[in-house]
Write a protein that holds these residues in place. Structure first.
Motif, mmCIF file in Angstrom:
data_model
loop_
_atom_site.group_PDB
_atom_site.id
_atom_site.type_symbol
_atom_site.label_atom_id
_atom_site.label_comp_id
_atom_site.label_asym_id
_atom_site.label_seq_id
_atom_site.Cartn_x
_atom_site.Cartn_y
_atom_site.Cartn_z
ATOM 1 N N ASN A 66 -1.517 6.632 -2.822
ATOM 2 C CA ASN A 66 -1.540 5.174 -2.981
ATOM 3 C C ASN A 66 -0.115 4.627 -2.847
ATOM 4 O O ASN A 66 0.493 4.129 -3.801
ATOM 5 N N GLU B 3 0.710 7.720 -8.433
ATOM 6 C CA GLU B 3 0.164 6.941 -7.320
ATOM 7 C C GLU B 3 0.583 7.564 -5.983
ATOM 8 O O GLU B 3 -0.212 7.662 -5.047
ATOM 9 N N PRO C 214 -8.347 -2.156 -7.752
ATOM 10 C CA PRO C 214 -7.099 -1.465 -8.095
ATOM 11 C C PRO C 214 -6.028 -2.394 -8.634
ATOM 12 O O PRO C 214 -5.282 -2.020 -9.550
ATOM 13 N N ARG D 100 0.710 0.838 -3.713
ATOM 14 C CA ARG D 100 0.769 0.562 -5.148
ATOM 15 C C ARG D 100 2.054 1.143 -5.745
ATOM 16 O O ARG D 100 2.665 0.547 -6.639
#
Length: 494
Positions: A464, A459, A87, A467
């Motif tokens: 996520n 994200e 990632p 991130r």
């Protein structure tokens, strides 16, 4: 003259007839974010952008989707060089691609889906193919059975018995037919596949690496080809109007997209397949693997966006194009001719020598002819070369009128300025007037921030959060303060 395009699927020039008269569904095969984008990648972007612009100019609502492939063994191979995980590497290069797209003055797509956020849709699609008898499980992986799809090979015009083995050598013992291709791969990326793409100066990766997800067959990763089908059908429809990609993707990628999509839905996947020719340098395809490339960032720094776009506009999308110093000098000269003529027209239009009752008939006829020739060329399979020639002829007509006339035709000069701004600006994406000066810097910065915030929101929606926080921190480091509110994020430059 209505738009006609060369459809790779039929090998014929066809009149363009979208699914309906109001909108066009356009899917562009995007970049695998494992390296910085180079001018070969950008050639596809530029031509897809001009297609989008022309369709919009002709009155269509263009729904343009272009993906980022952020799950791939090439990305894993850059671990330790551009990030400490798959990632992180993908995020690093995705941010660079976004920067380059904005730097090239591309119109934004409706959405830029990424593979990592569409795994549930991919799994659903693979399940459908298994249930319908077009795919089978083998040792936790799932393969598409090419013998079950009668039309396999129709895009690339190949017979099934002529098609070479697809996929890695390790897959061959798991497949029923050598041409079967992976829809789902069990486990993480094999060290052998990583080594194929890893820099020899980096320490080898000895263990399987990369993201994995749960599925009905195994914990594993999606196959390359199935990703575009899932993203296209998620954000557009089972049937789209135009699918654009590089000519090197006709087989196996686009052939496999057709097979898996149409096997799953029973509907035609794409009505028109348009393939962009490759960019050549020193007799070879410009390629990251060959190392014979100039990055988009380097090219924009050296030549500027208008020269780069003018370079691409010198050759029709279907043709191969050669990159070199002489070609770039020619592009620079063409852009300067257009820019000087535009500025000449603006200055003359705003001067006291421009009169309301002066009528330069030949000049007026040339402006009308320019618009007609430009439209004819663009409707002739997006023939940007001929369309550019029409603008260059208008530049000559402007200079002749200003040099030869004692009194200027104000109406004609105003029309020529608007023609440059409409056709050269809105359709070709070139910058005239204030857009070509420092006035565009703030606008570009704002667009970049907004695009990063869009990525950050995606994200967050995908869970996520780390991130997303990293992206916010990066903006703060660049002097952009971000505030999250009920109506979404806002920002200001510190």
């Amino acid at each position: 003259m209505t738009l006609s395009v060369t459809n790779t699927l039929t090998g014929e020039r066809e009149e363009f007839e979208p699914r309906n008269d109001e909108d066009v569904l356009l899917y562009v095969c995007g970049l695998t974010v494992s390296d910085d984008a180079h001018l070969g990648h950008a050639r596809l972007w530029a031509h897809a952008d001009v297609m989008h612009r022309w369709l919009a100019h002709e009155g269509y609502d263009v729904r343009h989707v272009e993906n980022f492939t952020d799950v791939n063994e090439k990305i894993v191979a850059r671990i330790g060089e551009a990030g400490e995980s798959e990632p992180e590497v993908a995020e690093h290069f995705t941010s660079h691609v976004i920067r380059d797209m904005r730097g090239l003055n591309l119109k934004r797509a409706e959405v830029y889906p990424r593979v990592s956020e569409h795994v549930p849709e991919i799994v659903d699609l693979v399940e459908t193919l298994v249930e319908r008898g077009y795919a089978y499980e083998s040792n936790g992986s799932v393969y598409f059975d090419v013998t079950a799809f009668d039309d396999y090979g129709k895009l690339s015009n190949q017979r099934l018995d002529e098609i070479e083995t697809q996929g890695a050598a390790a897959e061959r013992s798991e497949k029923r037919h050598p041409a079967d291709f992976a829809l789902w791969k069990a486990g993480a990326v094999d060290p052998g596949d990583i080594a194929e793409h890893r820099d020899a100066d980096l320490d080898p990766i000895d263990e399987p690496e990369g993201l994995t997800w749960e599925s009905p067959w195994s914990e594993g990763r999606p196959g390359w080809h199935v990703e575009c089908s899932a993203m296209s059908m998620t954000h557009l429809d089972d049937t789209i109007d135009i699918h654009v990609g590089g000519r090197d993707l006709v087989f196996p990628h686009h052939e496999n997209e057709i097979a898996q999509s149409e096997a799953a839905t029973g509907e035609q996947f794409a009505r028109y397949w348009l393939h962009v020719g490759l960019l050549q340098t020193a007799g070879d395809k410009m390629s990251s693997s060959l190392g014979n490339f100039l990055t988009v960032e380097e090219a924009l720094s050296e030549y500027g966006v208008d020269v780069v776009r003018t370079f691409y506009l010198s050759t029709a999308y279907r043709s191969e194009q050669t990159f070199g110093e002489s070609e770039m000098r020619e592009a620079e000269e063409r852009w300067e001719r257009l820019e000087r003529a535009y500025e000449t027209a603006v200055d003359a239009c705003d001067s006291t020598d421009a009169y309301a009752k002066v009528e330069a008939e030949a000049f007026r006829e040339k402006i009308a002819e320019t618009r007609e020739s430009f439209q004819t060329a663009m409707n002739d399979d997006f023939n940007v070369r001929e369309a550019m020639a029409a603008l260059l002829e208008l530049a000559t007509a402007i200079n002749r009128h200003v040099d030869d006339a004692d009194a200027y035709d104000f109406w004609a000069l105003r029309e020529s300025v608007e023609t440059f701004e409409d056709l050269g600006g809105e359709v070709f994406g070139l910058s005239f007037g204030d857009e070509a000066t420092g006035d565009g810097t703030v606008t570009l910065a704002e667009e970049l921030v907004e695009l990063v915030l869009e990525v950050r929101e995606a994200e967050r929606e995908a869970g996520n959060y780390e991130r997303a926080d990293d992206l916010r921190d990066d903006l703060v480091d660049l002097g952009v303060e971000v505030q999250d509110g009920d109506d979404g994020p806002t920002y200001r430059f510190e």
